[in-house]
Design an enzyme around this catalytic site. Structure first.
Site, PDB file in Angstrom:
ATOM      1  N   ARG A  31      24.552  34.468  36.177  1.00 31.71           N
ATOM      2  CA  ARG A  31      23.405  34.369  37.075  1.00 31.71           C
ATOM      3  C   ARG A  31      22.165  34.111  36.229  1.00 31.71           C
ATOM      4  NH1 ARG A  31      27.273  34.525  39.860  1.00 31.71           N
ATOM      5  NH2 ARG A  31      27.655  35.750  41.758  1.00 31.71           N
TER       6      ARG A  31
ATOM      7  N   GLY B 191      35.164  33.379  44.189  1.00 30.31           N
ATOM      8  CA  GLY B 191      35.403  33.786  42.808  1.00 30.31           C
ATOM      9  C   GLY B 191      35.815  35.243  42.702  1.00 30.31           C
ATOM     10  N   ASP B 192      35.174  36.107  43.501  1.00 31.39           N
ATOM     11  CA  ASP B 192      35.534  37.525  43.507  1.00 31.39           C
ATOM     12  C   ASP B 192      36.946  37.714  44.045  1.00 31.39           C
ATOM     13  OD1 ASP B 192      32.912  38.007  42.675  1.00 31.39           O
ATOM     14  OD2 ASP B 192      32.202  38.272  44.735  1.00 31.39           O
TER      15      ASP B 192
ATOM     16  N   ASN C 204      33.198  43.445  46.561  1.00 30.23           N
ATOM     17  CA  ASN C 204      34.094  42.411  47.068  1.00 30.23           C
ATOM     18  C   ASN C 204      35.469  42.510  46.410  1.00 30.23           C
ATOM     19  OD1 ASN C 204      32.043  41.348  48.633  1.00 30.23           O
ATOM     20  ND2 ASN C 204      31.638  39.612  47.296  1.00 30.23           N
TER      21      ASN C 204
ATOM     22  N   GLY D 222      28.514  41.759  47.354  1.00 29.80           N
ATOM     23  CA  GLY D 222      28.339  42.119  45.955  1.00 29.80           C
ATOM     24  C   GLY D 222      29.657  41.927  45.247  1.00 29.80           C
TER      25      GLY D 222
ATOM     26  N   ASN E 293      30.492  35.840  35.835  1.00 24.38           N
ATOM     27  CA  ASN E 293      29.549  35.795  36.962  1.00 24.38           C
ATOM     28  C   ASN E 293      28.130  35.454  36.485  1.00 24.38           C
ATOM     29  OD1 ASN E 293      30.379  36.144  39.731  1.00 24.38           O
ATOM     30  ND2 ASN E 293      31.220  38.117  39.137  1.00 24.38           N
TER      31      ASN E 293
END
Length: 353
Positions: free
Chosen positions: A194, A279-280, A53, A49, A192
């Site tokens: 989505r 990315g996190d 993360n 998640g 992020n």
């Protein structure tokens, strides 16, 4: 809320956490072999998640951190909280929901010779999160004593564009955080994007949320899809609100735009195992550099190095080890470009072997 309990949290170092990450994390099922899921025989259970993360990576980078969320009263929820806690993250702001389940996702990875394979180095996530415990977060969550204590004492609150897409109440919570008085506290917002989550919702609210943040993190490709442009200068013009906009152009370069101008730093050469979580990790590295008071170039390099650790790992959180040493953060441009990160953790090139 009725039917919920508070998870005993573990402190993330001495004193209050510097950073609080708020949002859903899920149990993750990782395949034992690459290829389409119809050929996978077994899965390993892990956790994943964006917000947890980032919290875990921040803690590994020396930033005391906390994660705020909701999980179901089930084995996946207990395992999820336990795993995040073992990374040294404060989980005292996680509530247990007796009526809703913990979210779940399956990871599909490429690299097999079977029909329908995604291709080596590529992965796809399959989500089962509708009606999850975390989707019941709301503005009332912020008034819960444990959560209020964490947020009020934080130097940074980190949010993503995933959370407001989960439910109307989650959207209200994110808006409340962005509209609340901040004092010296920073709020970071990672887009992020989505599209599946926003399919039946108004994604236009993301413009408002990005512009209300102090630090906005945008992938150039996702910004192109969500806002019509991935160009750093055009995004700076589109979003004048944040003190800093960070535009990540995948494997090529990342640019930080502030009132003082733009600073760009090329990505490292990495022998990618699979990309999920990079990315996190970048966000955590950049934000850790911000909290440590580094200049923009060091912040960007810390982000690149943290991302590299995730790119060479099978899970969402990589082993940072000694990658973020001053030797690498302060390397010359020539040395930086010569650096290569591989799965065995070595750095190959002019900096260190």
């Amino acid at each position: 809320m009725a039917g919920e309990a508070r998870v005993p949290g573990q402190g993330a170092g001495s004193g209050a956490p510097w950073a609080v990450c708020i949002g859903e994390s899920m149990a993750a099922l990782l395949p034992d072999a690459p290829g389409p899921l119809d050929g996978v025989e077994s899965f390993a259970v892990s956790a994943g998640g964006a917000e947890s993360n980032v919290a875990c990576a921040l803690r590994a980078l020396g930033v005391p951190s906390a994660w705020v969320s909701r999980v179901g009263a089930d084995g996946f929820g207990r395992r999820l909280v336990g795993e995040v806690t073992r990374h040294g993250v404060d989980t005292s702001g996680v509530a247990v929901d007796a009526a809703r389940p913990t979210g779940l996702y399956l990871k599909e990875t490429g690299g097999s010779a079977r029909a329908g394979d995604l291709g080596t180095g590529r992965s796809r996530l399959h989500y089962y999160r509708a009606g999850s415990a975390a989707s019941a977060m709301s503005a009332a969550t912020l008034r819960e004593p444990a959560v209020a204590r964490l947020v009020d004492g934080a130097r940074l609150v980190h949010l993503t564009g995933i959370t407001p897409a989960l439910s109307e109440t989650c959207l209200e919570m994110v808006r409340a955080l962005l509209e609340a008085p901040r004092g010296d506290r920073l709020v970071s917002f990672d887009l992020n994007w989505r599209p599946v989550l926003w399919r039946d919702r108004d994604a236009g609210v993301l413009r408002e949320f990005v512009n209300a943040a102090d630090v906005a993190l945008l992938g150039a490709d996702e910004a192109e899809l969500a806002f019509g442009t991935g160009d750093p200068a055009e995004l700076r013009e589109l979003f004048p609100g944040p003190a800093t906009i960070v535009v990540k152009d995948a494997e090529r370069v990342v640019t930080a735009l502030t009132a003082d101008g733009a600073v760009s730093e090329p990505a490292l050469t990495v022998d990618v195992v699979e990309p999920t979580g990079a990315g996190d990790a970048f966000a955590a590295g950049y934000l850790a550099g911000t909290l440590h008071g580094y200049d923009q170039r060091r912040r960007l390099r810390m982000g690149h190095l943290a991302a590299a650790s995730a790119l060479v790992a099978h899970g969402d959180v990589g082993e940072l080890g000694d990658l973020t040493t001053a030797e690498l953060l302060d390397a010359s441009e020539e040395q930086w470009r010569a650096t290569r990160i591989s799965a065995d953790g070595t750095v190959i090139g002019a900096v260190r072997t």
